[in-house]
Design an enzyme around this catalytic site. Structure first.
Site, PDB file in Angstrom:
ATOM      1  CG  ASP A  37      32.124  35.781  45.150  1.00  0.00           C
ATOM      2  OD1 ASP A  37      32.724  36.865  45.204  1.00  0.00           O
ATOM      3  OD2 ASP A  37      32.245  34.988  44.192  1.00  0.00           O
ATOM      4  CG  ASP A  42      24.633  33.832  39.767  1.00  0.00           C
ATOM      5  OD1 ASP A  42      24.042  34.905  39.498  1.00  0.00           O
ATOM      6  OD2 ASP A  42      25.544  33.359  39.070  1.00  0.00           O
ATOM      7  CG  ASN A  80      27.686  37.730  35.795  1.00  0.00           C
ATOM      8  OD1 ASN A  80      26.866  37.200  36.547  1.00  0.00           O
ATOM      9  ND2 ASN A  80      28.904  38.024  36.179  1.00  0.00           N
ATOM     10  CB  SER A 122      34.568  50.638  34.910  1.00  0.00           C
ATOM     11  OG  SER A 122      35.699  50.613  34.081  1.00  0.00           O
ATOM     12  CE1 TYR A 142      33.630  45.571  33.542  1.00  0.00           C
ATOM     13  CE2 TYR A 142      35.108  47.220  32.611  1.00  0.00           C
ATOM     14  CZ  TYR A 142      34.545  46.591  33.703  1.00  0.00           C
ATOM     15  OH  TYR A 142      34.912  46.989  34.970  1.00  0.00           O
ATOM     16  CE  LYS A 188      31.216  46.903  35.990  1.00  0.00           C
ATOM     17  NZ  LYS A 188      31.132  46.583  37.395  1.00  0.00           N
ATOM     18  CE1 TYR A 239      50.368  42.871  25.397  1.00  0.00           C
ATOM     19  CE2 TYR A 239      48.730  43.785  26.880  1.00  0.00           C
ATOM     20  CZ  TYR A 239      49.436  42.706  26.401  1.00  0.00           C
ATOM     21  OH  TYR A 239      49.214  41.450  26.931  1.00  0.00           O
ATOM     22  NE  ARG A 259      44.812  52.446  30.500  1.00  0.00           N
ATOM     23  CZ  ARG A 259      45.028  52.893  29.263  1.00  0.00           C
ATOM     24  NH1 ARG A 259      45.569  54.075  29.062  1.00  0.00           N
ATOM     25  NH2 ARG A 259      44.689  52.161  28.216  1.00  0.00           N
ATOM     26  CG  ASP A 306      45.029  49.122  25.708  1.00  0.00           C
ATOM     27  OD1 ASP A 306      44.036  48.875  26.423  1.00  0.00           O
ATOM     28  OD2 ASP A 306      46.080  48.453  25.739  1.00  0.00           O
TER      29      ASP A 306
HETATM   30  P1  NAD Z   1      36.800  39.946  40.518  1.00  0.00           P
HETATM   31  O1  NAD Z   1      36.444  39.093  39.358  1.00  0.00           O
HETATM   32  O2  NAD Z   1      38.019  39.608  41.294  1.00  0.00           O
HETATM   33  O3  NAD Z   1      35.567  40.056  41.526  1.00  0.00           O
HETATM   34  C1  NAD Z   1      34.228  39.883  41.149  1.00  0.00           C
HETATM   35  C2  NAD Z   1      33.603  38.915  42.147  1.00  0.00           C
HETATM   36  O4  NAD Z   1      32.202  38.778  41.872  1.00  0.00           O
HETATM   37  C3  NAD Z   1      34.202  37.522  42.049  1.00  0.00           C
HETATM   38  O5  NAD Z   1      34.464  37.027  43.359  1.00  0.00           O
HETATM   39  C4  NAD Z   1      33.120  36.690  41.357  1.00  0.00           C
HETATM   40  O6  NAD Z   1      33.174  35.332  41.729  1.00  0.00           O
HETATM   41  C5  NAD Z   1      31.851  37.385  41.813  1.00  0.00           C
HETATM   42  N1  NAD Z   1      30.707  37.305  40.888  1.00  0.00           N
HETATM   43  C6  NAD Z   1      30.694  37.634  39.572  1.00  0.00           C
HETATM   44  N2  NAD Z   1      29.447  37.471  39.085  1.00  0.00           N
HETATM   45  C7  NAD Z   1      28.660  37.035  40.115  1.00  0.00           C
HETATM   46  C8  NAD Z   1      27.293  36.703  40.239  1.00  0.00           C
HETATM   47  N3  NAD Z   1      26.464  36.750  39.194  1.00  0.00           N
HETATM   48  N4  NAD Z   1      26.829  36.309  41.455  1.00  0.00           N
HETATM   49  C9  NAD Z   1      27.653  36.224  42.528  1.00  0.00           C
HETATM   50  N5  NAD Z   1      28.971  36.528  42.464  1.00  0.00           N
HETATM   51  C10 NAD Z   1      29.457  36.925  41.271  1.00  0.00           C
HETATM   52  O7  NAD Z   1      36.932  41.434  39.944  1.00  0.00           O
HETATM   53  P2  NAD Z   1      37.553  42.741  40.612  1.00  0.00           P
HETATM   54  O8  NAD Z   1      38.790  43.091  39.874  1.00  0.00           O
HETATM   55  O9  NAD Z   1      37.604  42.564  42.085  1.00  0.00           O
HETATM   56  O10 NAD Z   1      36.453  43.815  40.236  1.00  0.00           O
HETATM   57  C11 NAD Z   1      35.362  44.063  41.096  1.00  0.00           C
HETATM   58  C12 NAD Z   1      34.432  45.069  40.449  1.00  0.00           C
HETATM   59  O11 NAD Z   1      35.144  46.277  40.169  1.00  0.00           O
HETATM   60  C13 NAD Z   1      33.851  44.601  39.112  1.00  0.00           C
HETATM   61  O12 NAD Z   1      32.511  45.003  39.052  1.00  0.00           O
HETATM   62  C14 NAD Z   1      34.687  45.359  38.080  1.00  0.00           C
HETATM   63  O13 NAD Z   1      33.948  45.586  36.912  1.00  0.00           O
HETATM   64  C15 NAD Z   1      34.951  46.652  38.819  1.00  0.00           C
HETATM   65  N6  NAD Z   1      36.149  47.380  38.346  1.00  0.00           N
HETATM   66  C16 NAD Z   1      37.386  46.821  38.496  1.00  0.00           C
HETATM   67  C17 NAD Z   1      38.521  47.536  38.081  1.00  0.00           C
HETATM   68  C18 NAD Z   1      39.913  46.983  38.264  1.00  0.00           C
HETATM   69  O14 NAD Z   1      40.892  47.691  37.938  1.00  0.00           O
HETATM   70  N7  NAD Z   1      40.077  45.753  38.787  1.00  0.00           N
HETATM   71  C19 NAD Z   1      38.373  48.802  37.501  1.00  0.00           C
HETATM   72  C20 NAD Z   1      37.095  49.330  37.360  1.00  0.00           C
HETATM   73  C21 NAD Z   1      35.997  48.612  37.807  1.00  0.00           C
HETATM   74  N1  UFG Z   2      49.710  46.624  29.435  1.00  0.00           N
HETATM   75  C1  UFG Z   2      50.894  46.258  28.818  1.00  0.00           C
HETATM   76  N2  UFG Z   2      51.283  44.957  28.933  1.00  0.00           N
HETATM   77  C2  UFG Z   2      50.565  44.022  29.613  1.00  0.00           C
HETATM   78  C3  UFG Z   2      49.346  44.412  30.245  1.00  0.00           C
HETATM   79  C4  UFG Z   2      48.950  45.734  30.130  1.00  0.00           C
HETATM   80  O1  UFG Z   2      51.573  47.061  28.195  1.00  0.00           O
HETATM   81  O2  UFG Z   2      50.980  42.848  29.658  1.00  0.00           O
HETATM   82  C5  UFG Z   2      49.305  48.033  29.345  1.00  0.00           C
HETATM   83  C6  UFG Z   2      47.950  48.218  28.677  1.00  0.00           C
HETATM   84  O3  UFG Z   2      48.113  48.334  27.285  1.00  0.00           O
HETATM   85  C7  UFG Z   2      47.476  49.513  29.336  1.00  0.00           C
HETATM   86  C8  UFG Z   2      48.099  49.486  30.729  1.00  0.00           C
HETATM   87  O4  UFG Z   2      49.150  48.517  30.666  1.00  0.00           O
HETATM   88  O5  UFG Z   2      48.003  50.604  28.649  1.00  0.00           O
HETATM   89  C9  UFG Z   2      47.114  49.061  31.804  1.00  0.00           C
HETATM   90  O6  UFG Z   2      46.468  47.868  31.377  1.00  0.00           O
HETATM   91  P1  UFG Z   2      45.492  47.033  32.338  1.00  0.00           P
HETATM   92  O7  UFG Z   2      45.024  45.862  31.544  1.00  0.00           O
HETATM   93  O8  UFG Z   2      46.170  46.787  33.639  1.00  0.00           O
HETATM   94  O9  UFG Z   2      44.318  48.035  32.626  1.00  0.00           O
HETATM   95  P2  UFG Z   2      43.351  48.804  31.611  1.00  0.00           P
HETATM   96  O10 UFG Z   2      43.754  50.246  31.664  1.00  0.00           O
HETATM   97  O11 UFG Z   2      43.264  48.168  30.307  1.00  0.00           O
HETATM   98  O12 UFG Z   2      41.942  48.519  32.308  1.00  0.00           O
HETATM   99  C10 UFG Z   2      41.456  49.283  33.355  1.00  0.00           C
HETATM  100  C11 UFG Z   2      40.580  48.434  34.289  1.00  0.00           C
HETATM  101  C12 UFG Z   2      39.347  47.982  33.554  1.00  0.00           C
HETATM  102  C13 UFG Z   2      38.666  49.143  32.931  1.00  0.00           C
HETATM  103  C14 UFG Z   2      39.614  49.897  32.032  1.00  0.00           C
HETATM  104  C15 UFG Z   2      38.981  51.117  31.449  1.00  0.00           C
HETATM  105  O13 UFG Z   2      41.303  47.328  34.735  1.00  0.00           O
HETATM  106  O14 UFG Z   2      38.451  47.384  34.469  1.00  0.00           O
HETATM  107  O15 UFG Z   2      40.735  50.326  32.784  1.00  0.00           O
HETATM  108  O16 UFG Z   2      39.462  51.320  30.166  1.00  0.00           O
HETATM  109  F1  UFG Z   2      37.629  48.720  32.176  1.00  0.00           F
END
Ligand code: NAD
Ligand code: UFG
Length: 329
Positions: free
Chosen positions: A31, A51, A92, A117, A141, A145, A208, A221, A285
């Site tokens: 990481d 990295d 990245n 995603s 984004y 993916k 929102y 969602r 959204d």
């Molecule tokens: P995060 O930012 O917490 O985790 C990503 C990790 O990767 C971090 O620790 C960061 O330091 C590391 N990183 C990023 N680029 C790097 C690089 N070039 N080399 C080495 N390390 C690197 O994010 P997360 O919420 O844990 O998401 C993890 C994965 O899941 C991501 O690929 C994200 O796109 C995907 N994802 C997340 C969600 C969600 O709801 N959180 C939904 C769909 C997909």
């Molecule tokens: N929302 C609010 N207020 C806030 C934050 C979010 O109303 O302060 C709403 C957003 O409009 C959305 C819902 O809550 O309707 C969820 O929002 P998030 O930002 O938590 O999540 P998203 O659905 O936007 O994003 C998720 C994943 C992304 C992925 C995306 C796909 O976190 O990684 O779905 O569209 F890309």
């Protein structure tokens, strides 16, 4: 043999480290700590700060350890930022994947599990969304993916690197004992922002938009627990180990919840009134995103443990109350 978890210090990656270890797997982490936290990875796990775009670091890891498979979480993942700075995302995410697959080729590693995603679908044509539905990302984004998935498909043809791509919907919650959880310095996700109100860090949660064509006008969602996501990665690795073919799977609970329903669930869990302010819609959204995850249930034998929003939010609440400053505590 070990499993290399790329991005293992991030939110979802750190939960995978724990869950893979619970399954008796030996884990190595790389990481760059750009958004991750060193403290989220146990001290007894071999940790490389580096990295994935640096092929020399990857070769060093593959030489120093017997790596069987790669679990890949590294990415920039802020939808709004990706629209402002698309090249950061292609650098990245896409270049990171090129570098990782090249290193896997050089070192004869033939299995990868990838964080994809719901953003690969863009505005869905129907709900629930199936893996075979059209993919038209509406931001860089999601596009990054989708490109990464396509790269794995072609490298699977040429080099026999097998992959499972897991398209997560809205990942939420924290490890059940509250020891690790979500700590994004720049937080955009709904549940941690809601919980900042009872934590005393914000006065209200802004919704929102309440004029969507949904049951209460707020966006719907599909929220899935981070540990259920991690269990799916373990199952996906075992699927490849057992000769399963490279494939793509949705991961969601299959039920949609509105923003207002999530706020009400958080009110129940925390006992706090959580005042609401109705704001403007957030650009880009979709009104509804709900997964059809039947394929993961059938083929990977995935069965999420957390089914109610209260249970998911309760785990997040446990983490945030134990660590109000995140990993600084
Ligand atoms: P995060 O930012 O917490 O985790 C990503 C990790 O990767 C971090 O620790 C960061 O330091 C590391 N990183 C990023 N680029 C790097 C690089 N070039 N080399 C080495 N390390 C690197 O994010 P997360 O919420 O844990 O998401 C993890 C994965 O899941 C991501 O690929 C994200 O796109 C995907 N994802 C997340 C969600 C969600 O709801 N959180 C939904 C769909 C997909
Ligand atoms: N929302 C609010 N207020 C806030 C934050 C979010 O109303 O302060 C709403 C957003 O409009 C959305 C819902 O809550 O309707 C969820 O929002 P998030 O930002 O938590 O999540 P998203 O659905 O936007 O994003 C998720 C994943 C992304 C992925 C995306 C796909 O976190 O990684 O779905 O569209 F890309």
């Amino acid at each position: 043999m070990s499993v290399l978890i790329c991005g293992g210090a991030g939110y979802i990656g750190s939960h995978n480290v724990k869950v893979f270890m619970n399954h008796g797997e030996d884990v190595v982490v790389i990481d760059n700590l750009v958004t991750g936290h060193r403290a989220s990875v146990p001290d007894n796990v071999k940790f490389y700060e580096g990295d994935i775009r640096d092929g020399k670091v990857l070769d060093k890891i593959f030489t120093e350890n017997k790596i069987e498979a790669v679990i890949h979480f590294c990415a920039c993942s802020l939808v709004g930022e990706s629209v402002e700075k698309p090249l950061k995302y292609f650098d990245n995410n896409v270049w990171g994947m090129v570098s990782l697959l090249e290193a896997m080729q050089r070192n004869h590693i033939d299995k990868i599990i990838f964080s994809s995603s719901a953003a690969t679908y863009g505005e869905p044509e129907r709900i629930p969304i199936l893996e075979t539905d059209p993919t038209n990302p509406t931001n860089p984004y999601g596009e990054s993916k989708l490109i990464m998935e396509k790269m794995m498909k072609w490298v699977n043809h040429s080099d026999k690197i097998n992959y499972v791509s897991l398209r997560y919907f809205n990942v939420a919650g924290a490890y059940k004992d509250g020891s690790i959880g979500e700590d994004h310095r720049y937080e955009t996700h709904l549940i941690p922002l809601i919980l900042q109100v009872p934590l005393g860090k914000r006065e209200h949660i802004t919704v929102y938009g309440d004029d969507y064509d949904t049951k209460d006008g707020t966006c719907i969602r599909d929220y899935v627990h981070v540990c259920d996501i991690a269990e799916a990665h373990v199952l996906a690795l075992n699927y490849l180990r057992n000769g399963g073919k490279s494939d793509i799977f949705n991961l969601g609970s299959g039920d949609g919840y509105s923003v207002m329903e999530m706020i009400n669930a958080a009110r129940k869990v925390t006992g706090h009134a959580i005042p609401v302010e109705i704001g403007a819609r957030r650009a880009g959204d979709p009104a509804r995103l709900v997964a059809d995850s039947a394929k993961a249930r059938k083929i990977l034998n995935w069965s999420p443990e957390y089914v109610t929003m209260e249970d998911i939010i309760a785990t997040a609440w446990k983490w945030h109350t134990a660590h109000p400053q995140g990993y600084k505590d």
